[in-house]
Design an enzyme around this catalytic site. Sequence first.
Site, PDB file in Angstrom:
ATOM      1  N   SER A  43       0.649   4.428  -9.180  1.00  0.00           N
ATOM      2  CA  SER A  43      -0.484   3.632  -8.736  1.00  0.00           C
ATOM      3  C   SER A  43      -1.774   4.205  -9.300  1.00  0.00           C
ATOM      4  O   SER A  43      -2.067   5.393  -9.128  1.00  0.00           O
ATOM      5  CB  SER A  43      -0.558   3.608  -7.202  1.00  0.00           C
ATOM      6  OG  SER A  43      -1.736   2.977  -6.766  1.00  0.00           O
ATOM      7  N   SER A 103       1.529  -6.092 -10.309  1.00  0.00           N
ATOM      8  CA  SER A 103       2.104  -4.776 -10.607  1.00  0.00           C
ATOM      9  C   SER A 103       2.853  -4.248  -9.393  1.00  0.00           C
ATOM     10  O   SER A 103       2.796  -4.819  -8.308  1.00  0.00           O
ATOM     11  CB  SER A 103       0.988  -3.784 -10.992  1.00  0.00           C
ATOM     12  OG  SER A 103       0.259  -3.393  -9.839  1.00  0.00           O
ATOM     13  N   SER A 159       2.301  -1.328  -7.876  1.00  0.00           N
ATOM     14  CA  SER A 159       1.589  -0.199  -7.277  1.00  0.00           C
ATOM     15  C   SER A 159       1.614  -0.203  -5.762  1.00  0.00           C
ATOM     16  O   SER A 159       1.305   0.808  -5.140  1.00  0.00           O
ATOM     17  CB  SER A 159       0.133  -0.187  -7.766  1.00  0.00           C
ATOM     18  OG  SER A 159      -0.582  -1.283  -7.231  1.00  0.00           O
ATOM     19  N   LYS A 218      -4.997  -2.369  -2.887  1.00  0.00           N
ATOM     20  CA  LYS A 218      -4.495  -1.063  -2.446  1.00  0.00           C
ATOM     21  C   LYS A 218      -4.660  -0.982  -0.936  1.00  0.00           C
ATOM     22  O   LYS A 218      -5.167  -1.894  -0.293  1.00  0.00           O
ATOM     23  CB  LYS A 218      -5.281   0.079  -3.105  1.00  0.00           C
ATOM     24  CG  LYS A 218      -5.395   0.016  -4.624  1.00  0.00           C
ATOM     25  CD  LYS A 218      -4.097   0.282  -5.338  1.00  0.00           C
ATOM     26  CE  LYS A 218      -4.288   0.167  -6.856  1.00  0.00           C
ATOM     27  NZ  LYS A 218      -2.996   0.316  -7.571  1.00  0.00           N
TER      28      LYS A 218
END
Length: 292
Positions: free
Chosen positions: A239, A88, A90, A145
């Site tokens: 996100s 993704s 994010s 993250k």
Amino acid sequence: MHINFPLLLVIAVAVTGLLALLDFIWFAPRRRRAMAAYEAGVEVTDAGTLERLNKEPLLVEYGKSFFPVLAVVLILRSFLVEPFQIPSGSMKPTLEIGDFILVNKFSYGIRLPVLETKIIPVGDPQRGDVMVFRYPNDPRINYIKRVVGLPGDVVRYADKQLFVNGTPVERELLRTVGDDEVPAGHPLQALATVDIYLEELGEASHEARYKRLSQTPAAHEWTVPDGHYFMIGDNRDNSNDSRYWSAPDMPRELWGMVPDNYIVGKAFAIWMHWPEPKLSNLPSFARAGLID
């Protein structure tokens, strides 16, 4: 359907290792005895007969062949380095969809495969690290993250500004670019822009992305519990991270916080970019390098 690859790998190593052990303890001595009995009973031995008597059972042959390879893969993947693909956006602009990254598995402690139990403490996540962890709402899924809050930290996000322990995270506007996440033909495509900031978070200097036209979420503040970490994606307006929760029956201050036993490792390098793995679209190594 999520395949538990670590569990399958452990089972494969156990099965092939057992076959190799059985051959060493049982089958190989039987073959040697059969060959010795044959050689003692004839004056002239036949090479073909000796080869047949010494031939390993097919399963044993495969087990002995695959065991060392699978064992090395298990050791490397469980304790040293594991590859991941970014699914993704994010973490844009730090990581793009299709980036293949390497994750250091021992930066935050040596853990048993499958059980994920820490057996040798080595270090702890630091503010600014890019970390892979198991998604708290579904531990079968891996997320990536940036570490923003450490245990005991107070994290606040208001008006697109991040605060840690009451201090705003230092940032500098680098450039403003078009928002490539707005679909082609959208009436606001021409107006949609993104500000790219250089942020200083802990020892890390990294770029963060803020959409100008996106709705600013209400200001909120979180206190990070002991043994947990507060994670935010560098693509701040796109996100799913520790700022949000989707399980109303769970305590708000715990959702999205990553417990220590869900940590997978520290992402440290991009080694390939291949958004669509197929022969007509070959991989690129232009983005290869260390992760900030």
